[in-house]
Design a protein around this motif. Sequence first.
Motif, mmCIF file in Angstrom:
data_model
loop_
_atom_site.group_PDB
_atom_site.id
_atom_site.type_symbol
_atom_site.label_atom_id
_atom_site.label_comp_id
_atom_site.label_asym_id
_atom_site.label_seq_id
_atom_site.Cartn_x
_atom_site.Cartn_y
_atom_site.Cartn_z
ATOM 1 N N GLU A 29 -1.955 11.174 -6.465
ATOM 2 C CA GLU A 29 -2.084 9.740 -6.681
ATOM 3 C C GLU A 29 -3.233 9.435 -7.639
ATOM 4 O OE1 GLU A 29 -2.332 7.518 -3.076
ATOM 5 O OE2 GLU A 29 -0.337 8.119 -2.375
ATOM 6 N N ASP A 73 -2.758 7.932 -11.640
ATOM 7 C CA ASP A 73 -3.441 6.691 -12.038
ATOM 8 C C ASP A 73 -4.607 6.945 -12.988
ATOM 9 O OD1 ASP A 73 -1.714 5.211 -10.455
ATOM 10 O OD2 ASP A 73 -3.036 5.262 -8.702
ATOM 11 N N ASP A 88 -7.352 8.137 -12.271
ATOM 12 C CA ASP A 88 -8.596 7.894 -11.553
ATOM 13 C C ASP A 88 -9.316 9.228 -11.334
ATOM 14 O OD1 ASP A 88 -8.109 5.175 -11.330
ATOM 15 O OD2 ASP A 88 -7.092 5.377 -9.396
#
Length: 313
Positions: A189, A193, A195
């Motif tokens: 995840e 993204d 991140d």
Amino acid sequence: MKILITGGAGFIGSNLAKRLVNDGHHVVVLDSLLRGNKIDKETFSKITFYKGDVRDRALVIEISKGVDLIFHFAAVLGVDIVADNPVETMDVEVIGTRNVVDASEINNVKKIMYASTSGIYSHSAIIKNALTEEILVDPRTSYAMAKRYNEIYLASHHEERGLNVVSVRFFNVYGPNQDNRMVVPRFFEQAIDNDPITVFGNGKQTRDFTYIDDTVESCIRLMNLEGCHIVNIANEAEWNINDLAEYIKQTTDSMSEISYIDAPKNRYDYEVERRVGSSAKLLKLTGYKPHTTLHEGLSKIYRYNYENQLQLK
């Protein structure tokens, strides 16, 4: 056979339910659904489902009538959740297992297969060789201690009352549709993204990642064992967390940086430096051992969970 799976709507349980249904078995699932339902619609339409708590003794006894085998997989999962809820964690394990055993004796269920954990090895994992079922375990967390207690409790019922028992010690099971309480989907995840990928400590700690299809196949092959057994289900491959993060970055073509952070104090006993398991006993008993490499497994997760979604963006 008629087979009951407690915790059957979870990640491992739902994959096992699908396989058992496809193999022609009548599957009954008990799950509280506190963490959602991972059983796909087609499989769900072919099973008998009960929403409830494994600590409900009357319910467990009622739904296990006519059952040939119980996969007892109900548990509190996720390091943060377990660390913050030690009493509930142990209640679900101890009371739930006692209820499953009572139901088995009352309803003449032939066998229990119990989901234990590689976490019971804890700091025993510092030994150089892969962990075997014969070494002295070292459980230090409420979760691991409860799992080890249940292994002993089930073995005692085999010795005294002839109950057939297989306790399987899972090693870092991963695969598509797993939720982000676990490290692999959390890293995915973050990478998708772009991140920062957050790694506890220095990332040099190692784990033995075992793909879900290999885990389910191992469970299926262990179904026919009689007696009392404790069996590792491990891939026998040691990967450090830095490598895992880098492979996920490569798989997703991510621009994420890897960010190193201190582990919360309540995770201390969960943060062992090394863990790799031996599947020699599994191979000897079943003729099978997990074989999916980490690269292959991560690629399968990407294709199943993310590739189509990214193409639609």
